[in-house]
Motif scaffolding. Structure first.
Motif: not given
Lengths: 538, 257
Positions: B27-43
């Motif tokens: 999951l942290s690897q996927q988050w590292a691929k986030a683009s833009g402002r860094g939005e990764v998901g919703k909580l």
């Protein structure tokens, strides 16, 4: 942020962001909850890396250039390390511990060591809520466990060992650190300031312990009336406060120097302490005389416990000595190689030393294996004089009784001893007494192997020959002639023939008599095997 | 240096509360691929009958898992991740940051305290199982590999001496020539300057430095130096004390002939 309504649940959604390109590196600072750290109470804090380990990893630089350096030393050292496969780990600054100081110099200190393995299998993120309601997640770079550092003085390993050994004796534990502090004070005046500071702090904190005259904390604990006794007790390391009265100051200083250990109880000797002790056997007569007096004193003091028998002996000396004599006699008379009982008995004899010496005297006459050395009369007289008087007084009647019974060898021997002693003391009645003894002994010679009478103290009676003993072999001229005719013999052989036990003569006497006989006979001499042999031809 | 080491305590004073969340590696690897402002998901935080439920949903575009070598593996990361909430029991956790700006001024600031610990767990799904299998396969591959060769290896032979090296060596020797005895004074000068740099020298090193034959050099050394037999600097030559002049700064020492 959409909010969803549910029947009995409500939830709100937040966007999670993982910001990129932050220059901030997040780390966790972990405190043990037992330390009760309240970060909001910190007014000021400083934190920096603890670089004290740098020299472990980096090479300790010897002086570069000029004095003390060698040409090409670095390369050589490196080559050497490679050869041995020594791999020195690099000194990474990021892995070094943190030193955190809170609230300045007077506040707490913490040391934070990095915890390994945090980022290996899972990552930690810090979720913070932003003002806009979204969450921001930051990855955690490192985890540091912070522990408070002790500011109070602690004992070093050696000191701790020492105190551990004394733990059963020391009651006043406060004084342990006190002593240490005072010792350091003595050692270095440089440390004094620091010490004094700390000592001062302690003073304030604990109501003034340590130093010369201070109100002691233990006052309440020990319920003492006087302050002086308290402080002295504190200094002493012994909670015996009542014993000191005034002038504690002067005494206190001295006592501090002594470390208070002297005044503490010394260890009583435990049971096993005397196990390995060896006691000499009084087989050597020459030495036993000198020790005679000592031994008496020793046996009086019971300096060395020698077992129940010996202990009980030394209690009642006089009687025991008598028994010693008898038992000693028994050993000597038996003359077997029964070493062990003999030895134990000898041990016992050592407590009644003078008797042993006299027993040995008589043994010497018998030329037994156990006692070899012969005594000269004057020496013996001295020895006897010391012991005889006491004993003669104690047992006046026994000899006569003993002489009556011929069956008991021991008694006879004992009686002989008594007689012998009386000879020394009396002096005038020597010859008849000696003769009497000889009669007695000769009468017993058949049944027993009693040693010759203590005629040694008296001048050698020429009656050595005139007293015919009903033994098998008589030392007569006739006998000697017979032997020498039969075959050539050395003097030694001749002596063997006329064994003292059987002729009832002392070895000295035998020798003298034999010499006289030989003079008269004037035998011829022959050298066989480098030994002088006598022989007669009829 | 009062800047360095000063800890900015604003976060602690405000008692900012943060969450410490343990997140799986993928999951942290996927988050590292986030683009833009860094939005990764919703909580999503909900209260279900008094219990707080937290769930994280991964963004759609971040579900593509890269296999080995950054190529898509065909496995999708699971999207739903419920959080397991835990208490910060036996430890007091604070968060501090180190800021390393270009001006190399390290600033340490206390961001806040951890009020809640959580673990991000993937919801058990088909995707997750596939993902796990992929991971295991990757890990179970041995690091070393045995390979069968078709042809025998003929490219390594052992030369008696390295030919090129040999030639080079010979050439070097020829160029240098035999070491000639230079003037004694010159040699002495060379020695003194050498000894200025270091105190102890091996005879071989001195020969290298001065380029003199050994015997000649030894003679000279016997005049001005001593030979250490024992001690830490074994078998080394050093200058005699009267010629020495070691201090903090180097100074030329006059030699007496």
């Amino acid at each position: 942020m959409a909010s969803l309504g549910g029947s009995s649940s409500s939830s709100t959604e937040y966007i999670v962001r993982v910001p990129k390109n932050t220059s901030k590196k997040y780390s966790i600072m972990a405190f043990n909850s037992g330390d009760k750290v309240n970060c909001s109470s910190w007014t000021q804090a400083r934190m920096e890396r603890d670089m004290s380990n740098r020299r472990m990893y980096g090479v300790e630089e010897t002086e570069e250039g000029a004095a003390g350096s060698e040409f090409g030393k670095k390369q050589r050292e490196e080559a050497r390390r490679k050869k041995f496969g020594i791999v020195t780990r690099e000194f990474k600054v990021e892995d070094q511990p943190w030193i955190l100081k809170v609230n300045g110099k007077a506040g707490k200190r913490f040391k934070g060591t990095k915890k390994g393995g945090v980022t290996e299998n899972a990552s930690y993120y810090i979720f913070t809520q932003c003002p806009d309601g979204a969450f921001e997640a930051f990855p955690v770079n490192g985890w540091y466990n912070f522990v408070p550092q002790a500011k109070h003085r602690t004992l070093t390993a050696e000191e701790a060992e020492e105190e551990w050994g004394r733990r059963n004796k020391v009651v006043n534990h406060f004084s342990i650190m006190l002593q240490r502090r005072l010792r350091e004070q003595e050692r270095g005046p440089d440390d004094d300031d620091e010490e004094g500071e700390k000592g001062g702090k302690k003073k304030k904190k604990k109501g003034g312990r340590g130093g010369d005259l201070r109100i002691h904390d233990l006052e309440d604990d020990l319920e003492l009336s006087s302050d002086e006794s308290d402080s002295s007790g504190g200094e002493d390391g012994d909670s015996k406060p009542k014993k000191k009265g005034g002038d504690v100051k002067g005494k206190g200083k001295k006592k501090k120097k002594k470390r208070g250990s002297d005044s503490e109880a010394n260890e009583d000797s435990d049971d096993g302490d005397f196990e390995g002790l060896e006691v000499d056997y009084m087989s050597d007569e020459s030495s036993s005389e000198e020790e005679a007096g000592e031994e008496k004193a020793k046996s009086n003091k019971e300096a060395v416990p020698k077992g129940i028998d010996e202990a009980s002996e030394s209690e009642e000396e006089s009687e025991e000595e008598k028994q010693n004599e008898e038992e000693g006699k028994e050993e000597e008379e038996e003359e077997e190689g029964k070493k062990t009982p003999v030895q134990t008995k000898k041990k016992r004899d050592s407590s009644g030393e003078s008797d042993t010496s006299e027993d040995s005297d008589i043994d010497g006459e018998a030329a037994s294996a156990l006692f070899m050395v012969k005594r000269t009369p004057p020496k013996r007289g001295g020895g006897r004089g010391s012991g005889g008087s006491s004993r003669t007084g104690s047992r006046p009647g026994t000899p006569s009784i003993d002489s009556a019974s011929t069956s008991n060898t021991l008694r006879a021997a004992a009686s002989k001893l008594e007689q012998g002693k009386r000879h020394v003391v009396g002096g005038s009645s020597e010859s008849p007494a000696a003769k009497r003894l000889k009669m007695e002994s000769s009468s017993m010679a058949v049944t027993t192997q009693s040693p010759a009478p203590s005629g040694k103290s008296t001048p050698q009676p020429p009656s050595g020959k005139s007293t015919p003993s009903s033994s098998d072999v008589q030392l007569t001229e006739e006998a000697v002639r017979r032997y020498l005719i039969r075959k050539p013999m050395t003097t030694k052989d001749l002596l063997k023939k006329f064994q003292t036990k059987r002729t009832g003569l002392s070895s000295e006497q035998t020798v003298n008599v034999l010499a006289q006989i030989l003079k008269r006979l004037n035998p011829e001499r022959k050298n066989v095997n480098d030994k002088m042999h006598f022989y007669l031809t009829e | 240096m009062s800047e360095k080491g000063e800890v900015d305590l604003t976060g602690a004073k405000q008692n900012t509360g943060v969450w410490l969340v343990k997140v799986p590696k993928y999951l942290s690897q996927q988050w590292a691929k986030a683009s833009g402002r860094g939005e990764v998901g919703k909580l999503r935080i909900g209260k279900n009958q008094g219990k707080a439920e937290v769930e994280f949903t991964l963004n759609e575009d971040l579900t593509m898992i890269d296999g080995l070598g950054d190529k898509p593996s065909g496995v999708q990361a699971p999207r739903d991740h419920p959080f397991t909430m835990q208490t910060v029991g036996g430890q007091t956790l604070a968060v501090f940051t180190e800021t390393q700006s270009e001006s190399s001024k390290d600033r340490i600031s206390l961001e806040g305290l951890v009020v809640q610990r959580a673990e991000c767990r993937p919801a058990a799904s088909e995707n997750y199982m596939k993902l796990k299998r992929l991971q295991i396969e990757e890990l179970s591959k041995p690091v070393r590999l045995s390979q069968q060769l078709e042809k025998a290896v003929t490219t390594n032979y052992k030369p008696v001496a390295n030919h090129s090296y040999n030639l080079e060596y010979d050439r070097k020797k020829k160029d240098e020539g035999k070491r000639a005895r230079a003037d004694k004074q010159q040699v002495l000068d060379m020695l003194f300057s050498a000894f200025e740099k270091h105190q102890y020298y091996n005879i071989k090193d001195l020969v290298d430095v001065t380029k003199q034959p050994v015997s000649y050099l030894k003679e000279i050394l016997r005049d001005i130096g001593i030979y250490n037999v024992k001690g830490t600097h074994k078998n080394t030559w050093e200058l005699k004390p009267e010629y020495r002049h070691y201090q903090g700064g180097e100074e030329e020492k006059e030699t007496d002939d």
